[in-house]
Write a protein that holds these residues in place. Structure first.
Motif, PDB file in Angstrom:
ATOM      1  N   PRO A 215       0.785  -1.239   0.000  1.00 13.55           N
ATOM      2  CA  PRO A 215       0.000   0.000   0.000  1.00 13.55           C
ATOM      3  C   PRO A 215       0.813   1.283   0.000  1.00 13.55           C
ATOM      4  CG  PRO A 215      -0.124  -1.091   2.139  1.00 13.55           C
ATOM      5  CD  PRO A 215       0.516  -2.060   1.199  1.00 13.55           C
ATOM      6  N   GLU A 216       2.085   1.224   0.340  1.00  9.27           N
ATOM      7  CA  GLU A 216       2.907   2.438   0.311  1.00  9.27           C
ATOM      8  C   GLU A 216       3.330   2.805  -1.106  1.00  9.27           C
ATOM      9  OE1 GLU A 216       2.721   0.623   4.143  1.00  9.27           O
ATOM     10  OE2 GLU A 216       3.571  -0.230   2.303  1.00  9.27           O
ATOM     11  N   LEU A 217       3.009   1.947  -2.082  1.00  7.32           N
ATOM     12  CA  LEU A 217       3.400   2.172  -3.467  1.00  7.32           C
ATOM     13  C   LEU A 217       2.172   2.242  -4.370  1.00  7.32           C
ATOM     14  CD1 LEU A 217       6.356  -0.377  -3.839  1.00  7.32           C
ATOM     15  CD2 LEU A 217       6.505   2.053  -3.265  1.00  7.32           C
ATOM     16  N   VAL A 218       2.334   2.951  -5.482  1.00  4.72           N
ATOM     17  CA  VAL A 218       1.360   2.932  -6.569  1.00  4.72           C
ATOM     18  C   VAL A 218       2.128   2.641  -7.852  1.00  4.72           C
ATOM     19  CG1 VAL A 218      -0.406   4.414  -5.559  1.00  4.72           C
ATOM     20  CG2 VAL A 218       1.552   5.459  -6.713  1.00  4.72           C
ATOM     21  N   LEU A 219       1.421   2.207  -8.877  1.00  2.00           N
ATOM     22  CA  LEU A 219       2.087   1.756 -10.099  1.00  2.00           C
ATOM     23  C   LEU A 219       2.348   2.918 -11.057  1.00  2.00           C
ATOM     24  CD1 LEU A 219       0.089  -1.555 -10.503  1.00  2.00           C
ATOM     25  CD2 LEU A 219       2.436  -1.283  -9.701  1.00  2.00           C
TER      26      LEU A 219
END
Length: 685
Positions: free
Chosen positions: A239-243
Motif C-alpha cells: 500500500p505504500e506504493l502505486v504503479l
C-alpha cells in the motif's frame, strides 16, 4: 420527489450473531453497552443501489454503523433519476438506503454516476447533467453531505468510448485525449450548478487514473469543486506504493510524472497538492476508493489475489498513511463482497463476505478507527522528532514488472505524526514490506527527541499495536535531557502507535501540557556524535582487493554547504564490496557514530571499526530509502556485531583507530553499479 423510507420489515438476529462470534477481528467491535467510536474521516463504499445483489439495507447498514466508519459512498444514476426530460424522481430503493444511512448516523458521499442519458443527443450533455445534479443536491439537503461527479469516467464503456482517447489521457502526440476535456466541462458545469442550488454541499471530482487527473488540473477545475477524488489501488504491490513510479517505462507510457522514482504514494499525494496549487485547483484531497481483493489471483493482469490477513494488514497501513498525510477523506472499497465467484477480483474487496461473515479486515479497520478517531495529523508540527535506525533489511524477493518497470517493496519504516485532542503526540510507524513475511519481525533503534524546554518527557512510553489491539508500556534509554532511544524495537508490518505515558505529563486548565518529571542529572550531559565527514577528515577508496574485480572511486564535494563523500562502485567485473576508509582516533566519550547515506539503489553497508589492538568489529546495516537520506547510528557504549583479529575477545579497546564503510549490492538482480553519498547531516536538498 423524495419519499419516506419504508419501515424496517424484520429484526436483526444476524447482527447479534456476528458480534458474538469469537473472531479476533471483532474483538474491538462495539456492543450495546459500549459507545460506538467512529472515525470522522473514514468511510466505506457500498452498493445498496444494486438491488438483488446481497446488499440488504436492513441487515448490512447496521453492520456498517458499528464498523468504525462515519461515511458511506453509494450512487444514484442520472438515467434512473431523469427518465423524462426535466422530470426528476429518486427511485424508491435509493430513498430506502439514504434514509437508513441517515437513521444510522452515517454521512453520505453520493456518487451521481452516469454512462450517459439517452434522452439527449449528447448523452453526456453537461448542462442537462448539471441541472439534474443541482436538483438532487437541493432535494437531498441534510441527508447527503457530499457529491462526487461520476465514477472513473473513462471506464465501463464511458466517456472514452463516446469521445475517444486513452485510459491515461495521453495521445500519441502527447496531447490530452478528447474525453478528458469533455469530462472537465461536465464537472465544472455540475459543480457550479450544485453550489448555486446548495452551497453547503461538498463537491468532489476527477476520479480517473493519476496521469489523467494531473492533466485535468492543468485544463482548469472550477473553484466550486472542493476536492480531488483519487482511487489509489496498489493492485499488486504494497500500500505504500502505486504503479506510477517515475521511471523511463512509465514516463514513456504516461508522458507525465505523478510520483517519485520509487512510486511511493506519499510522493503522489504531495505532487497532487503541488499541481493543484499550481493551477488553482481543489484544496481538499479525497480517496473515494481504495482496497485489496482476496480472490484466487488467477487474473494477474491487474490485481493480485491477497490473503484475507494481508488484506487486513494492508488496509491498516493504507489508512494510517493516508490519515498521516492529511488526506481529507478515505473510503475503503468495499464493505461487503459483491459476489461469490472465487476467480473474479471484483467480487472479493469486502471487509465481510457475501454471507456477511467477517474477514479480518473488519476488526483491523475498526481498531484503526477507534485508536485514531480523535487524532489529527501533525506532519509539520511534530512535537517529537523521530529517527529510525533499522538493523535488518527487507529485500522483496518477488518484485513485479509493470510496463517495463520493476517495482519492489521498499522495506522502509514509514513514520507519521499525529496529535490527539489533549495535545499529546502520537507516532505511527511500521515496516513497509510484504505482509505476513516468513521472517522474524525487524528490529530497529527508534530515537525520539523533544525540543529544548519541551513540555514532554519520554521516560515511559505506551506502545499500542493496531493489529492485536494490545498496549504495552516501554522504558526507553535516556541519551540526554531531550533524547530517548527505544533499542532493538520490534517493528511489525502493521502500524504501532507510540505515545508518552500519561504519568509523564499533565495538562493545565488551558489545555497546555506541563512537565511533571525531569531527566536524571547524569543524562543531561552533551553527547556529540563523531563528525566523520568534516572537511579535515581524510578518506580513501578501497576496492576490496581480497575479492578482485570491483572498481570505483571516491570524491569529496559540498552539497548545500554540507561536506559530503561520494563513492562510485562497479561490480560488473566481480568483487563483493568496495569501501571508504579513514584513519583517526575515536574515543568512547564521543558516545556514538552517526551519519547519513543516500543512493539510487538499495545497498548493504557494513561498518567496520578497528580498535587499538587491531580487532575489527563489523556492524551490518541496510540502506533501503532509495533516493533519500537515511540515517545510521552506532552506539559506542554497546558495539554489537561480528569481530575478529587483534585481541580477539569481542571487547573494543579505545581509541578506535580506523573506520571502514563497506558497500555491497543487495541480492540477486540488484544493480551492479552506482554511487552512494555520505554526510554528517542530511543536506537541505
Amino acid at each position: 420527489m423524495f419519499l419516506p423510507m419504508h419501515k424496517r420489515s424484520r429484526p436483526l438476529p444476524l447482527l447479534a450473531a456476528l458480534l458474538a462470534l469469537p473472531f479476533a477481528c471483532l474483538a474491538q467491535a462495539a456492543t450495546d453497552s459500549e459507545p460506538i467510536v467512529k472515525h470522522p474521516r473514514l468511510g466505506t463504499c457500498v452498493h445498496f443501489h444494486q438491488t438483488g445483489k446481497g446488499w440488504d439495507v436492513d441487515t448490512v447498514m447496521p453492520l456498517i454503523a458499528q464498523s468504525g466508519v462515519s461515511w458511506i459512498r453509494d450512487e444514484i444514476s442520472w438515467a434512473s433519476l431523469e427518465r423524462e426530460k426535466g422530470v426528476y424522481v429518486i427511485p424508491e430503493h435509493d430513498i430506502r438506503w439514504i434514509e437508513a444511512a441517515h437513521k444510522a448516523g452515517l454521512k453520505i458521499l453520493l456518487l451521481f454516476n452516469t454512462r450517459g442519458n439517452k434522452l439527449y443527443d449528447n448523452i453526456y450533455d453537461p448542462d442537462a447533467y448539471a441541472r439534474a445534479a443541482a436538483w438532487l443536491a437541493k432535494e437531498l439537503d441534510g441527508k447527503v453531505q457530499a457529491m462526487e461527479i461520476m465514477n472513473e469516467p473513462f471506464n465501463f464503456k464511458g466517456m472514452g468510448t463516446v469521445f475517444g482517447g486513452t485510459w491515461n489521457g495521453r495521445e500519441p502526440d502527447n496531447s490530452t485525449s478528447p474525453w478528458v476535456h469533455h469530462y472537465v466541462k461536465l464537472l465544472n458545469a455540475a459543480a457550479r450548478a450544485i453550489k448555486a442550488a446548495n452551497p453547503r454541499m461538498t463537491v468532489v471530482g476527477l476520479g480517473a487514473e493519476a496521469p489523467v487527473n494531473f492533466r485535468m488540473l492543468e485544463i482548469g477545475i472550477a473553484s466550486e469543486v472542493d476536492g480531488i477524488a483519487d482511487h489509489p489501488y496498489s493492485r499488486r504491490v504494497i500500500p505504500e506504493l502505486v504503479l506510477f513510479a517515475a521511471t523511463d517505462g512509465i514516463l514513456k507510457r504516461d508522458g507525465i510524472a505523478t510520483a517519485d522514482q520509487r512510486g511511493t504514494y506519499a510522493s503522489q499525494v504531495r505532487m497532487y497538492r503541488e499541481r493543484s496549487a499550481r493551477f488553482n485547483g481543489p484544496k481538499q484531497f479525497w480517496i473515494t476508493e481504495t482496497g485489496f481483493t482476496t480472490y484466487s489471483g488467477v487474473d494477474r493482469q491487474l490485481h493480485a489475489g491477497f490473503t484475507e490477513e494481508a488484506q487486513a494488514r494492508y488496509l491498516q497501513r493504507r489508512i494510517v498513511e493516508a490519515l498521516g498525510l492529511g488526506v481529507d477523506m478515505l473510503f475503503q472499497y468495499d464493505f461487503k463482497n459483491d459476489g461469490r465467484d472465487p476467480n473474479r477480483a471484483q467480487h472479493h474487496f469486502g471487509m465481510i463476505n457475501w454471507d456477511l461473515s467477517p474477514k479480518p479486515a473488519l476488526g483491523a479497520v475498526n481498531r484503526v478507527a477507534t485508536a485514531l478517531a480523535t487524532c489529527e495529523p501533525a506532519p509539520g508540527n511534530a512535537k517529537i522528532t523521530v529517527t529510525v535506525f533499522p538493523h535488518a533489511e527487507r529485500i522483496d524477493a518477488w518484485p513485479i514488472v509493470w510496463d517495463g518497470t520493476k517495482i519492489a517493496a521498499p522495506g522502509t519504516i514509514p513514520v507519521h505524526h499525529f496529535v490527539d485532542q489533549s495535545g499529546t503526540p502520537v507516532i505511527a510507524l511500521w515496516s513497509a514490506e510484504r505482509a505476513g513475511s516468513d521472517q522474524h519481525p525487524r528490529h530497529a533503534d527508534i530515537e525520539l527527541a523533544t525540543a529544548s524546554g519541551s513540555a514532554f518527557t519520554l521516560r515511559t512510553l505506551k506502545v499500542h499495536d493496531l493489529w492485536t489491539g494490545k498496549t504495552r508500556t516501554m522504558t526507553p534509554r535516556q541519551k540526554n535531557a531531550n533524547t530517548w532511544i527505544l533499542e532493538q524495537f520490534v517493528v511489525p508490518d502493521t502500524p504501532v502507535l507510540i505515545t508518552p505515558a500519561t504519568d509523564d505529563f499533565s495538562t493545565t486548565a488551558a489545555g497546555s501540557p506541563v512537565l511533571t518529571t525531569s531527566p536524571s542529572p547524569d543524562a543531561t550531559a552533551a553527547n556529540d556524535a563523531v563528525s566523520l565527514f568534516a572537511r579535515d577528515r581524510s578518506w580513501k577508496f578501497n576496492p576490496g582487493k581480497e575479492f578482485p574485480g570491483a572498481t570505483g572511486k571516491l570524491t569529496r564535494t559540498d552539497e548545500d554547504d554540507t561536506p559530503v563523500v561520494t563513492v562510485d562502485y562497479d561490480f560488473t567485473g566481480g568483487g563483493r564490496y568496495v569501501s571508504a576508509d579513514s584513519s583517526f582516533g575515536i574515543t568512547q566519550s564521543a558516545g556514538e557514530i552517526r551519519f547519513f547515506a543516500k543512493s539510487g539503489n538499495p545497498l548493504l553497508l557494513a561498518i567496520r571499526l578497528i580498535d587499538s589492538t587491531g580487532q575489527t568489529f563489523q556492524i551490518k546495516r541496510p540502506y533501503n530509502q532509495t533516493g533519500e537520506w537515511q540515517p545510521f547510528r552506532i552506539d559506542l557504549a554497546d558495539i554489537k556485531g561480528q569481530s575478529w583479529g587483534g585481541a580477539g575477545d569481542g571487547k573494543p579497546r579505545f581509541p578506535l583507530k580506523q573506520i571502514r564503510i563497506c558497500i555491497s549490492a543487495t541480492g540477486k538482480g540488484a544493480p551492479r553499479g552506482g554511487q552512494v553519498t555520505f554526510a554528517n547531516i542530511a543536506p537541505a536538498s
